[in-house]
Design an enzyme around this catalytic site. Sequence first.
Site, PDB file in Angstrom:
ATOM      1  N   SER A   1      -9.963  -0.246   7.049  1.00 14.70           N
ATOM      2  CA  SER A   1      -9.541  -0.041   5.875  1.00 14.70           C
ATOM      3  C   SER A   1      -8.667  -1.262   5.026  1.00 14.70           C
ATOM      4  O   SER A   1      -8.147  -1.341   4.030  1.00 14.70           O
ATOM      5  CB  SER A   1      -8.346   1.034   5.843  1.00 14.70           C
ATOM      6  OG  SER A   1      -8.951   2.163   5.938  1.00 14.70           O
TER       7      SER A   1
ATOM      8  N   LYS B   1       1.014  -1.296  -0.034  1.00 14.52           N
ATOM      9  CA  LYS B   1      -0.027   0.177  -0.063  1.00 14.52           C
ATOM     10  C   LYS B   1       0.812   1.360   0.138  1.00 14.52           C
ATOM     11  O   LYS B   1       1.800   1.351   0.623  1.00 14.52           O
ATOM     12  CB  LYS B   1      -0.737   0.074   1.290  1.00 14.52           C
ATOM     13  CG  LYS B   1      -1.904   1.124   1.530  1.00 14.52           C
ATOM     14  CD  LYS B   1      -2.914   0.850   2.531  1.00 14.52           C
ATOM     15  CE  LYS B   1      -3.869   1.962   2.720  1.00 14.52           C
ATOM     16  NZ  LYS B   1      -4.531   1.751   3.939  1.00 14.52           N
TER      17      LYS B   1
ATOM     18  N   SER C   1      -9.741   2.055   2.896  1.00 11.30           N
ATOM     19  CA  SER C   1      -8.862   2.840   2.235  1.00 11.30           C
ATOM     20  C   SER C   1      -7.650   1.991   1.365  1.00 11.30           C
ATOM     21  O   SER C   1      -7.339   2.271   0.356  1.00 11.30           O
ATOM     22  CB  SER C   1      -7.732   3.669   2.950  1.00 11.30           C
ATOM     23  OG  SER C   1      -7.260   3.044   3.899  1.00 11.30           O
TER      24      SER C   1
END
Lengths: 99, 486, 480
Positions: B175, B76, B151
């Site tokens: 997330s 990420k 997210s």
Amino acid sequence: MPLSPDEIQRLARLARLAVSPEEGEAVRAQLNRVLGLIDEMRAVDTAGVEPMSHAVASAPGAGQRLRADEVTEPDRHAEYQALAPAVERGLYLVPKVIE
Amino acid sequence: MLNSTLSELAGALARRSISSVELTRLCLERIARLNGALNAFITVDAERSLREAGAADERRAAGRAGSLTGIPLAHKDIYCTRGMLTTCGSRMLANFVSPYDAHVVERFAAAGTVLLGKTNMDEFAMGSSNETSHFGPAKNPWDTARVPGGSSGGSAAAVAARLAPAATGTDTGGSIRQPAAFTGVCGLKPTYGVVSRYGLIAFASSLDQGGPIAKSAEDLALLMNVMGGHDARDSTSLERAAEDYTRELKAPLAGLRIGLPREYFGAGIAPAVLARVREAIAWFEARGARLVELELPNSRLAVPVYYVIAPAEASSNLSRFDGVRYGHRTRDYADLADMYCRTRAEGFGAEVKRRILIGTYVLSHGYYDAYYLQAQKVRRLIARDFAEAFGRCELIMGPTAPSTAFALGANRDDPVQMYLNDIFTIPAPLAGLPALSIPCGFDAAGLPVGLQLTGNHFTEARLLGAAHRYQQETDWHRRVPAATPL
Amino acid sequence: MSWEIVVGIETHAQLATRSKIFSGAATAFGAAPNTQASAVDIALPGVLPVLNGAAVECAIRFGLAVGGTINRRSVFARKNYFYPDLPKGYQISQYERPVVAGGSITLAGGDLQKVVRLTRAHLEEDAGKSLHEDFHGMTGIDLNRAGTPLLEIVSEPELRSAAEAAAYARAMHALVRWIGICDGNMQEGSFRCDANVSVRRAGDPLLGTRCEIKNLNSFRFLEQAIAYEARRQIEILEGGGRIEQETRLFDPERNETRSMRSKEEAHDYRYFPDPDLLPLVLSEAQIERIRGTLPELPEAMRARFVRDYGLSEQDARTLTADRALAEYFEAVANAAKDRKAAANWVMGEVLARLNVADATADQSKVKPPDVAALINLVADGSINLGTAKKLFDERWNAPRALDISVHDEVVVRDLGQLSDASVVARLVDEVLAANPKSVAEFRAGKDKALNALVGQVMKASRGKANPAQVNDLLRRKLQG
């Protein structure tokens, strides 16, 4: 209590965020929606409840770990300052600071 | 090969039926072909990936390979990676090349995995749809008109579309788990303090926790064996002996007590979601697990509490982005204050600004006690609910999200509606508990449904074991989106 | 009606650690800009603070030394504000629960004898420095100092004059150096004071509106600034005006305080517990271990000097002004046969030269055993006082410490006092014969003429005669 336009500007100043008056109205409406959501928790009776600022599941009474007093960081300023928008003679440059 | 689990890939690499360079090339080709439609990656550096794959093959040839050596994966874009862009999905860091590696990145590098690139995400991890990314939203591979969740939407989309065998994510209020649920993959948010936050760009420090996203529970366990463990550079990293997260994969389900909180099965949940989750729970019951009805009375307050605590911490964490030492600086300004205000107004997107303003408000003079302190107290009540519940059961099950993936733009103008999407994922991080999401079926539109398992502190291995047993006999986690065929 | 001045002092003592409070960067003074600013100090995204144990130990030492309460659990908080020398946009400090609560310090000297209570002392990090010299109209930021550990010590508003405030600052300065937690170097900013000053009519129970004065980097400036500020406030009030609560800066060149360009808005620091740091929890054992390493404190040592060495209060105070001097004195006194002489030597010869050299006693080139040896040689008549002082002076001014002991040097250079009375008598006779003018003057009642004659005899003896004996002998011969 909903936020007033003045309060939006006060918060924006504190947070160093430029919010134009046009944006301000939309922001205000959304913040007030969010505060409406938050209001739900304000009425809860929390007398005598210890605030929880950490989620660390350590033994009760355990606290901050301490570091030995040793210099472990070498000078890497050239590498770090390569990231900066404005640098001169090893200093970060900012618009004039007036005290 | 692309649909293989990590242990299958590791076996193939060990048998030399494929090299890391070959496997990496397969992934890179697939990324080149599909990322345009999915926007799952912000940065891909094929040359670097192949160099690392070559090094992994040499390491294997030298007999020094570990269990995951040579496996390609994606981080990420919230994890700092030395020499590679780390944008956090923000214009503020659009040109930021980190001078250091995050702890998690170091760990994977030491294990010999290959970095495929950095995945798309909501800006500064603030969002549940990936739509707040400065680089445009990642798309859901099951339906590219829909969001992948957020997210960690890019990581989840990448794993779902088989662009990467696995990826890292971070979870503050869901997330990892919500995008895993929306894209039909598995994601684990570990106990707070198990994965070092060093090098993970902070959103809400008391909630942020790194974790893996992968195709199976077993894969999650293998990734946790690399990610977990003490790091002296993070004061909230727990000093515990290293653990083997695969150790309970074979544990029997008989006698396992599964808690079912009334609040997780109430109104507002899509019927298909509720149906799939009940079917999964019935599967566990059929294999000897006992169902325990529970109440988590304060969990209804989790979303309000979260939207005080997370923005408060974020408003402070994001103050360092001031255009002085790195990141965006506005071109034109009158003076210092103006430079700050314009830099931050230009560098941050609308959702980030909104949360900074809320956080500033709840901490400001005269409001602290009513908002921030009160939220911390209610947070304690929420944690206590769980502590009591875990006296009566080993794990708690329910839906990961109240709906399946929603359409892009559906919640664009209503932040509160967006926030309510995280109603089931927010309680665990508030209490610091581990929780994971696994796929448990599809709705009528063919969109995946996620089952959430929440455990007491440090019970990741048990959660992974239960999920693994389920995946031994179901194949939801093996399904591949039609839009991205193998 | 008379006015009363009310002052409270906030002191920032830079703690004597090798590395910073939350990072492993060096704290050495004077490095090239930003070469000691690590990833944590410049607040790169993703970095985290880890607390330096030595800084905590310094805070505990201080708390024990002032008799304060060491809080078993204290909390680090974030103080949020934007400033270019504050890289994170917040300062990590302690707010609601400081590590030290209460305590006191005793001021003594001259007529002053006062116990000043402390409010608290807490750990925090320093900010960087803004350099305002011209960079094309921009300001340069050096973050070397960012993250340097500070102990902020807050006094109660119990000081009642500029002089008292200065005495407090001096006592605090001596104490932090005494217990080894701060080098006290004020030029380098290691010890900085801000003063909160207000005035009120004598007898008024309420405090007046206060102004905070910053930039007080010497005791003299502190005293001048407070005196000026109190006068300014009294003038305003007597003119019927009101005091504006504000921060003011002292300008030593003009000897006045001026308002800092007022902020566009009141500060709202939005303190909250730092989620990156757990509460600082201290055990009894840790605290007791540190207590065991604390040196004897100045107050206790002063009392002991009075009791054990028979010193006056004033002398004992002078000798306990700093720890190195006190230890120096004690080493001399324990090796010397004459303790009063030990005090006189240390307060006289030693201290005078240290003051001129701006050095501390531990830096003295003449070590305590040498001073004791000189005292003992004088006491047993082996050398006279003049020789002893000459030897001390030679040693003080030697480019490096001499290898030879004082005792051996006296023998080798034949500096021993002339003990043979007949030799002294002969020298006296010779000088009297050679100086009829001085003899006549003395006999005519000019007592001073005797000094010249003593000087001549001493010179003839190459300084080795006993001056008292010479004086005696001359007097007897001239009057006899």
